[in-house]
Design a protein around this motif. Structure first.
Motif, PDB file in Angstrom:
ATOM      1  N   GLU A  47      -8.281  -4.245  -1.861  1.00 22.01           N
ATOM      2  CA  GLU A  47      -7.558  -2.984  -1.973  1.00 22.01           C
ATOM      3  C   GLU A  47      -6.521  -3.116  -3.084  1.00 22.01           C
ATOM      4  N   VAL A  48      -6.326  -2.025  -3.820  1.00 19.79           N
ATOM      5  CA  VAL A  48      -5.319  -2.011  -4.871  1.00 19.79           C
ATOM      6  C   VAL A  48      -3.954  -1.701  -4.265  1.00 19.79           C
ATOM      7  N   GLY A  49      -2.916  -2.411  -4.696  1.00 12.11           N
ATOM      8  CA  GLY A  49      -1.564  -2.117  -4.222  1.00 12.11           C
ATOM      9  C   GLY A  49      -0.584  -2.072  -5.374  1.00 12.11           C
ATOM     10  N   GLU A  50       0.615  -1.527  -5.096  1.00  5.64           N
ATOM     11  CA  GLU A  50       1.649  -1.524  -6.136  1.00  5.64           C
ATOM     12  C   GLU A  50       2.340  -2.881  -6.172  1.00  5.64           C
ATOM     13  N   ILE A  51       2.580  -3.384  -7.368  1.00  5.36           N
ATOM     14  CA  ILE A  51       3.291  -4.658  -7.517  1.00  5.36           C
ATOM     15  C   ILE A  51       4.779  -4.426  -7.292  1.00  5.36           C
ATOM     16  N   GLN A  52       5.365  -5.252  -6.421  1.00  2.00           N
ATOM     17  CA  GLN A  52       6.825  -5.283  -6.277  1.00  2.00           C
ATOM     18  C   GLN A  52       7.293  -6.698  -6.587  1.00  2.00           C
ATOM     19  N   VAL A  53       8.472  -6.791  -7.193  1.00  2.00           N
ATOM     20  CA  VAL A  53       8.952  -8.075  -7.679  1.00  2.00           C
ATOM     21  C   VAL A  53      10.397  -8.278  -7.262  1.00  2.00           C
ATOM     22  N   ARG A  54      10.733  -9.531  -6.931  1.00  2.00           N
ATOM     23  CA  ARG A  54      12.104  -9.856  -6.545  1.00  2.00           C
ATOM     24  C   ARG A  54      12.451 -11.213  -7.164  1.00  2.00           C
ATOM     25  N   ARG A  57      -1.118   1.796 -14.367  1.00  2.00           N
ATOM     26  CA  ARG A  57       0.116   2.356 -13.825  1.00  2.00           C
ATOM     27  C   ARG A  57      -0.212   3.396 -12.763  1.00  2.00           C
ATOM     28  N   LYS A  58       0.588   3.379 -11.709  1.00  2.00           N
ATOM     29  CA  LYS A  58       0.392   4.322 -10.610  1.00  2.00           C
ATOM     30  C   LYS A  58       0.410   5.758 -11.154  1.00  2.00           C
ATOM     31  N   ALA A  59       1.344   6.046 -12.091  1.00  2.00           N
ATOM     32  CA  ALA A  59       1.545   7.423 -12.544  1.00  2.00           C
ATOM     33  C   ALA A  59       0.395   7.940 -13.409  1.00  2.00           C
ATOM     34  N   THR A  60      -0.202   7.082 -14.228  1.00  2.00           N
ATOM     35  CA  THR A  60      -1.165   7.610 -15.201  1.00  2.00           C
ATOM     36  C   THR A  60      -2.544   6.959 -15.139  1.00  2.00           C
ATOM     37  N   ASP A  61      -2.675   5.819 -14.487  1.00  2.00           N
ATOM     38  CA  ASP A  61      -3.932   5.074 -14.609  1.00  2.00           C
ATOM     39  C   ASP A  61      -4.746   5.006 -13.326  1.00  2.00           C
ATOM     40  N   LEU A  62      -4.242   5.628 -12.274  1.00  2.00           N
ATOM     41  CA  LEU A  62      -4.989   5.586 -11.027  1.00  2.00           C
ATOM     42  C   LEU A  62      -5.573   6.974 -10.799  1.00  2.00           C
ATOM     43  N   ILE A  63      -6.899   7.049 -10.867  1.00  2.00           N
ATOM     44  CA  ILE A  63      -7.561   8.349 -10.791  1.00  2.00           C
ATOM     45  C   ILE A  63      -8.193   8.498  -9.411  1.00  2.00           C
ATOM     46  N   LYS A  64      -7.872   9.601  -8.749  1.00  2.00           N
ATOM     47  CA  LYS A  64      -8.446   9.843  -7.427  1.00  2.00           C
ATOM     48  C   LYS A  64      -9.557  10.848  -7.586  1.00  2.00           C
ATOM     49  N   SER A  65     -10.792  10.366  -7.512  1.00  2.00           N
ATOM     50  CA  SER A  65     -11.943  11.208  -7.833  1.00  2.00           C
ATOM     51  C   SER A  65     -13.017  11.050  -6.771  1.00  2.00           C
ATOM     52  N   ASP A  93       0.840  -1.200   0.000  1.00  2.00           N
ATOM     53  CA  ASP A  93       0.000   0.000   0.000  1.00  2.00           C
ATOM     54  C   ASP A  93       0.874   1.249   0.000  1.00  2.00           C
ATOM     55  N   GLU A  94       0.245   2.421   0.123  1.00  2.00           N
ATOM     56  CA  GLU A  94       1.009   3.665  -0.010  1.00  2.00           C
ATOM     57  C   GLU A  94       2.067   3.837   1.075  1.00  2.00           C
ATOM     58  N   SER A  95       1.855   3.184   2.226  1.00  2.00           N
ATOM     59  CA  SER A  95       2.848   3.314   3.299  1.00  2.00           C
ATOM     60  C   SER A  95       3.965   2.285   3.139  1.00  2.00           C
ATOM     61  N   GLY A  96       3.851   1.425   2.129  1.00  2.49           N
ATOM     62  CA  GLY A  96       4.891   0.416   1.900  1.00  2.49           C
ATOM     63  C   GLY A  96       4.594  -0.902   2.600  1.00  2.49           C
ATOM     64  N   ALA A  97       3.447  -0.984   3.294  1.00  5.37           N
ATOM     65  CA  ALA A  97       3.106  -2.222   4.002  1.00  5.37           C
ATOM     66  C   ALA A  97       2.515  -3.240   3.028  1.00  5.37           C
ATOM     67  N   PHE A 100      11.822  -4.745  -6.617  1.00  2.25           N
ATOM     68  CA  PHE A 100      11.684  -3.729  -7.658  1.00  2.25           C
ATOM     69  C   PHE A 100      10.267  -3.146  -7.625  1.00  2.25           C
ATOM     70  N   ARG A 101      10.208  -1.820  -7.546  1.00  2.00           N
ATOM     71  CA  ARG A 101       8.907  -1.142  -7.545  1.00  2.00           C
ATOM     72  C   ARG A 101       8.461  -1.008  -9.002  1.00  2.00           C
ATOM     73  N   THR A 102       7.443  -1.769  -9.393  1.00  2.00           N
ATOM     74  CA  THR A 102       7.077  -1.787 -10.812  1.00  2.00           C
ATOM     75  C   THR A 102       6.325  -0.541 -11.240  1.00  2.00           C
ATOM     76  N   GLY A 103       5.673   0.158 -10.284  1.00  2.00           N
ATOM     77  CA  GLY A 103       4.818   1.283 -10.675  1.00  2.00           C
ATOM     78  C   GLY A 103       3.474   0.827 -11.228  1.00  2.00           C
ATOM     79  N   ASP A 104       3.250  -0.493 -11.253  1.00  2.00           N
ATOM     80  CA  ASP A 104       1.953  -1.017 -11.714  1.00  2.00           C
ATOM     81  C   ASP A 104       1.088  -1.349 -10.505  1.00  2.00           C
ATOM     82  N   MET A 105      -0.199  -1.005 -10.609  1.00  2.00           N
ATOM     83  CA  MET A 105      -1.137  -1.223  -9.504  1.00  2.00           C
ATOM     84  C   MET A 105      -2.011  -2.431  -9.818  1.00  2.00           C
TER      85      MET A 105
END
Ligand code: ATP
Ligand code: MG
Length: 472
Positions: A324-331, A374-382, A313-317, A355-360
């Motif tokens: 809940e949607v989270g960021e994918i990390q890969v190792r 993608r976290k940067a362009t595809d997640l809309i906070k509305s 999640d946003e706090s890294g947990a 690795f922080r993929t930036g994909d949710m």
């Protein structure tokens, strides 16, 4: 212990390895040509003018055999991007097909024509950590970065796909992708060569080419969603194509999300469920499903062998991702070594080796991953909600008046961000209210686009990915 990437090239049989149009090479011929070139490569790095040809394939194999890092260049590259890549990677030579016209930006580099014949023997291959490829990312979210990929990452990812897809020497791949990204180059060329199978490259993707190859012994097709979209548009009317697809052992899609609607149309006509795989330049392949496993449209499957995947999640947990949607990390051993000349970016991309993929994404009870965007362009906070663009794009594509769709967020005084739907009309132009109502009815009122904009085509890069940076 020698650990060659390409045992079949060393064995050197008379079996066809690669075919591009009417030109082909056997394993023995490929080993001889690549061996001859490998013996003459300069120290340092080399660049390859990566046209979709046998020549490009020979050059990349030669460099990999010799342990010389190779930088594949998009032959449609613009001046500024070329200058950036040359300054960043400082190659000692440019390898190109004889007769290929090169841009002025390459004039300062010694040129070497790539041979298709030779009398060389493939050299003993170098250590697994040797940098093999420097691949520049697609630049979907920012300027391209040079991703340094060691041989180890390539062999790991190809072996994981072998076990998932039961990929064998009997497989013949239909290939219609460019050779300067990991999908077309590592999966599409190096994959079959590692397995001892064969590749038939179409030069340019065409429905006729797919039909012809699958009707004459090819077993697998690797494509990007824009190709499957064209297939989905045609299966209803093209009986030959439909019959050819029915015969295929594996249809694989990756590089971007496969719209659920296209997937369903292909399954309805051919009985085939497309396999999705999710990966990226920095990690090579992360997820897919087994050839005999369950496919779920809209999901990219489960982690491949050897890949650790978690959602945070946003706090890294770490979260389980069910509600809940989270960021994918890969190792795992599939990861890159570093971004070339960008220690800052390398450090920023890693979280204790993950690795922080930036994909949710979310994950269901069976562990299947669904990419939201993608976290940067595809997640809309509305309006206090976090909304994934992909789900709305899938819904838009189900409207008969919508041929292509992209969804973005735009600043809004009231909502924080408002949802904007970019639509390429199909045949007639549905009005904005009708399009927005369709989404709200299928999904939820807060996912209703507030603005609908019409375009003749979406801005896409050479892999068919929508360049959202160019919208708005
Ligand atoms: P840049 O990093 O320069 O912005 P890019 O991320 O598009 O460009 P690539 O490494 O070629 O460059 O693409 C990897 C990305 O493509 C992934 O991070 C993911 O967002 C997307 N992707 C790949 N496969 C899939 C898939 N099956 N479904 C959805 N998205 C996918
Ligand atoms: Mg990326």
């Amino acid at each position: 212990m020698p650990d060659p990437l390409f045992p079949a090239i060393h064995a050197g049989s008379g079996k066809e390895a690669l075919r591009f149009g009417d030109r082909s090479l056997t394993y023995a011929g490929l080993g001889a040509a690549a061996g001859a070139l490998a013996a003459e490569l300069p120290a340092g790095r080399v660049a390859v003018w990566a046209t979709p040809t046998l020549h490009t394939s020979v050059a990349v194999v030669a460099a990999l055999l010799a342990g010389i890092p190779v930088v594949p260049l998009n032959p449609k590259i613009g001046e500024r991007e070329l200058a950036h890549i040359l300054a960043d990677s400082s190659p000692a030579q440019i390898l190109a097909e004889p007769g290929a016209e090169l841009p002025d930006g390459l004039a300062g580099l010694p040129r070497r024509d790539i041979p298709l014949e030779g009398a060389g023997a493939p050299p003993a291959e170098p250590d697994a950590e040797t940098p093999a490829l420097i691949v520049y990312t697609s630049g979907t979210t920012g300027p391209p970065k040079g991703v340094v990929l060691p041989r180890r990452a390539i062999s790991t990812t190809l072996d994981a796909l072998e076990s998932a897809w039961q990929w064998s020497a009997e497989d013949v791949l239909v290939h219609g992708l460019p050779l300067f990204h990991v999908h077309g180059l590592i999966l599409g060329i190096l994959g079959p060569l590692r397995r001892g199978g064969s590749v038939r490259h179409l030069g340019r993707f065409s429905l006729e080419g797919v039909t012809r190859e699958l009707s004459t012994g090819a077993t697998m097709l690797f494509g990007v969603p824009t190709m499957y979209h064209r297939i989905a548009e045609s299966v209803a009317t093209d009986e030959e194509l439909t019959a050819a697809l029915r015969r295929a052992r594996l249809l694989v899609s990756g590089s971007a999300a496969l719209p659920v609607h296209d997937h369903q149309r292909i399954t309805a006509a051919t009985g085939q469920q497309v396999i999705e795989r999710y990966g990226m330049t920095e990690t090579l392949m992360n997820t897919s499903v087994r050839a005999d496993g369950e496919r779920k449209p809209g999901s990219v499957g489960v982690p491949l062998a050897g890949v650790d995947l978690r959602l945070v999640d946003e706090s890294g947990a770490e979260i389980d991702g069910r509600d809940e949607v989270g960021e994918i990390q890969v190792r795992g051993p599939n990861l890159f070594t570093e971004y070339l000349n960008r220690p800052d970016a390398t450090v920023a991309a890693l979280d204790n080796g993950w690795f922080r993929t930036g994909d949710m994404a979310t994950r269901d009870d069976d562990g299947y991953v669904r990419i939201v965007g993608r976290k940067a362009t595809d997640l809309i906070k509305s309006g206090g909600y976090k909304i994934g663009a992909g789900e709305i794009e899938n819904a838009l594509l189900e409207h008969p008046g919508v041929a292509e769709a992209a969804v973005t967020g735009e600043p809004d005084d009231d909502l924080g961000e408002r949802i904007v739907a970019w639509v390429v009309p199909a045949g007639y132009r549905p009005d904005a209210g009708e399009v927005a109502d369709h989404v709200a009815k299928l999904l939820a009122p807060h996912k209703r686009p507030r603005v609908v904009r019409y375009l003749d085509a979406l801005p896409r890069n050479d892999m068919g990915k929508i360049m959202k940076r160019a919208l708005g």
